[in-house]
Motif scaffolding. Structure first.
Motif, mmCIF file in Angstrom:
data_model
loop_
_atom_site.group_PDB
_atom_site.id
_atom_site.type_symbol
_atom_site.label_atom_id
_atom_site.label_comp_id
_atom_site.label_asym_id
_atom_site.label_seq_id
_atom_site.Cartn_x
_atom_site.Cartn_y
_atom_site.Cartn_z
ATOM 1 N N MET A 94 -22.329 -17.611 22.396
ATOM 2 C CA MET A 94 -22.244 -19.207 21.748
ATOM 3 C C MET A 94 -21.704 -20.204 22.685
ATOM 4 N N LEU A 95 -21.364 -20.014 23.790
ATOM 5 C CA LEU A 95 -20.730 -20.885 24.821
ATOM 6 C C LEU A 95 -22.331 -21.072 25.721
ATOM 7 N N ALA A 96 -23.077 -20.199 26.255
ATOM 8 C CA ALA A 96 -24.145 -20.812 26.774
ATOM 9 C C ALA A 96 -24.598 -21.484 25.786
ATOM 10 N N ALA A 97 -25.086 -21.541 24.388
ATOM 11 C CA ALA A 97 -25.835 -22.564 23.519
ATOM 12 C C ALA A 97 -25.161 -23.662 23.539
ATOM 13 N N LEU A 98 -23.601 -23.787 23.719
ATOM 14 C CA LEU A 98 -23.558 -25.157 23.617
ATOM 15 C C LEU A 98 -23.680 -25.987 24.481
ATOM 16 N N ALA A 99 -23.068 -24.853 25.738
ATOM 17 C CA ALA A 99 -23.982 -25.788 27.451
ATOM 18 C C ALA A 99 -25.443 -26.357 27.650
ATOM 19 N N THR A 100 -26.180 -25.135 26.921
ATOM 20 C CA THR A 100 -27.407 -25.463 26.918
ATOM 21 C C THR A 100 -27.590 -26.844 25.753
ATOM 22 N N PHE A 101 -27.127 -26.879 24.811
ATOM 23 C CA PHE A 101 -27.467 -28.204 24.459
ATOM 24 C C PHE A 101 -27.460 -29.097 24.859
ATOM 25 N N GLY A 102 -26.206 -29.168 25.356
ATOM 26 C CA GLY A 102 -25.606 -30.417 26.091
ATOM 27 C C GLY A 102 -26.306 -31.061 27.005
ATOM 28 N N THR A 103 -26.736 -29.905 28.009
ATOM 29 C CA THR A 103 -27.258 -29.969 29.714
ATOM 30 C C THR A 103 -28.869 -30.217 28.975
ATOM 31 N N SER A 104 -29.007 -29.345 27.887
ATOM 32 C CA SER A 104 -30.638 -30.685 27.420
ATOM 33 C C SER A 104 -31.087 -31.438 27.252
ATOM 34 N N ILE A 105 -29.631 -32.367 26.014
ATOM 35 C CA ILE A 105 -29.201 -33.410 25.838
ATOM 36 C C ILE A 105 -29.518 -34.223 26.952
ATOM 37 N N LEU A 106 -29.100 -34.349 27.891
ATOM 38 C CA LEU A 106 -28.693 -35.186 29.386
ATOM 39 C C LEU A 106 -29.836 -34.652 29.684
ATOM 40 N N SER A 107 -30.279 -33.782 29.996
ATOM 41 C CA SER A 107 -31.684 -33.883 30.904
ATOM 42 C C SER A 107 -33.309 -34.544 29.921
ATOM 43 N N ALA A 108 -32.924 -34.420 28.949
ATOM 44 C CA ALA A 108 -33.721 -35.864 27.958
ATOM 45 C C ALA A 108 -33.090 -37.217 28.131
ATOM 46 N N LEU A 109 -32.221 -37.536 28.373
ATOM 47 C CA LEU A 109 -31.677 -38.518 28.736
ATOM 48 C C LEU A 109 -32.074 -39.522 30.279
ATOM 49 N N VAL A 110 -32.056 -38.663 31.256
ATOM 50 C CA VAL A 110 -31.892 -38.283 32.490
ATOM 51 C C VAL A 110 -32.415 -37.930 33.244
ATOM 52 N N PRO A 111 -33.998 -38.597 33.867
ATOM 53 C CA PRO A 111 -35.287 -37.860 34.049
ATOM 54 C C PRO A 111 -34.604 -37.040 35.702
ATOM 55 N N PHE A 112 -33.986 -37.500 35.925
ATOM 56 C CA PHE A 112 -33.800 -36.354 37.447
ATOM 57 C C PHE A 112 -32.742 -35.452 37.325
ATOM 58 N N VAL A 113 -32.099 -35.038 35.788
ATOM 59 C CA VAL A 113 -31.333 -33.588 35.520
ATOM 60 C C VAL A 113 -32.437 -32.694 34.884
ATOM 61 N N ASN A 114 -32.365 -31.762 35.336
ATOM 62 C CA ASN A 114 -33.427 -30.756 35.607
ATOM 63 C C ASN A 114 -33.075 -29.748 34.897
ATOM 64 N N LEU A 115 -33.595 -29.588 34.116
ATOM 65 C CA LEU A 115 -32.854 -28.503 32.557
ATOM 66 C C LEU A 115 -33.447 -26.950 32.985
ATOM 67 N N GLU A 116 -34.754 -27.252 33.769
ATOM 68 C CA GLU A 116 -35.391 -26.058 33.689
ATOM 69 C C GLU A 116 -34.498 -25.301 34.913
ATOM 70 N N VAL A 117 -33.938 -25.499 35.728
ATOM 71 C CA VAL A 117 -33.257 -25.656 37.033
ATOM 72 C C VAL A 117 -31.796 -24.377 36.125
ATOM 73 N N TYR A 118 -31.423 -25.317 35.566
ATOM 74 C CA TYR A 118 -30.030 -24.477 34.790
ATOM 75 C C TYR A 118 -31.033 -23.876 34.246
ATOM 76 N N LEU A 119 -32.043 -23.393 32.482
ATOM 77 C CA LEU A 119 -32.385 -22.359 32.209
ATOM 78 C C LEU A 119 -32.474 -21.725 33.479
ATOM 79 N N GLY A 120 -33.238 -21.815 34.208
ATOM 80 C CA GLY A 120 -33.153 -20.506 35.069
ATOM 81 C C GLY A 120 -31.655 -19.708 35.993
ATOM 82 N N VAL A 121 -31.157 -20.558 36.537
ATOM 83 C CA VAL A 121 -29.631 -20.608 36.599
ATOM 84 C C VAL A 121 -28.884 -19.631 35.265
ATOM 85 N N LEU A 122 -28.831 -19.642 33.588
ATOM 86 C CA LEU A 122 -28.482 -19.005 33.019
ATOM 87 C C LEU A 122 -29.522 -18.054 32.751
#
Length: 154
Positions: A1-29
């Motif tokens: 559940m914590l991973a899903a919440l962190a993913t949700f937050g990271t994906s919002i940030l990534s959608a707003l700020v182009p240089f925050v890379n969700l794909e890298v986060y997902l690869g580490v996850l």
């Protein structure tokens, strides 16, 4: 559940700020959740929902900016007007085509989803088309990354 919440937050940030890379986060996850299919699906869904929340901000900014003097000045230039008119002619009144273009942008990134979010807002694409298409497309993209990295590592 914590991973899903962190993913949700990271994906919002990534959608707003182009240089925050969700794909890298997902690869580490993916390296942390391994072959846990339920965790991958939950995090993929969280990524899809978070991304659509962030892209809605861009959508609404574009929709509101269409009345601004800055946009009016830009659209007075022939190249900008021609590009805008081409998108409008292509997508207006064609929700299935609009959904297909948004889905391609959401899954493959071609055309870039940030650009398509702005175009969708400027063209006032119905939210009933924009929201589910972007959410599903980004969830699929996230799942492909999570499942792909997980498969390679196992």
């Amino acid at each position: 559940m914590l991973a899903a919440l962190a993913t949700f937050g990271t994906s919002i940030l990534s959608a707003l700020v182009p240089f925050v890379n969700l794909e890298v986060y997902l690869g580490v996850l993916a390296t942390r959740i391994g072959d846990d299919a339920a965790a991958a699906l939950t995090c993929a869904a969280a990524a899809g929902l978070g991304t659509v929340v962030g892209k809605l901000v861009w959508y609404w900014l574009a929709a509101r900016s269409m009345q601004s003097q800055w946009v009016a000045k830009k659209l007075s230039k022939e190249s900008w007007k021609r590009t805008f008119d081409r998108w409008h002619t292509t997508l207006a009144g064609r929700p299935w085509l609009t959904a297909a273009v948004l889905l391609a942008a959401s899954i493959a990134g071609v055309p870039p989803l940030l650009v398509m979010s702005l175009v969708a807002g400027a063209l006032r694409v119905r939210l009933e088309v924009f929201v589910p298409t972007v959410a599903v497309g980004r969830a699929v993209r996230a799942w492909l990354i999570l499942a792909g990295v997980g498969a390679v590592l196992t």
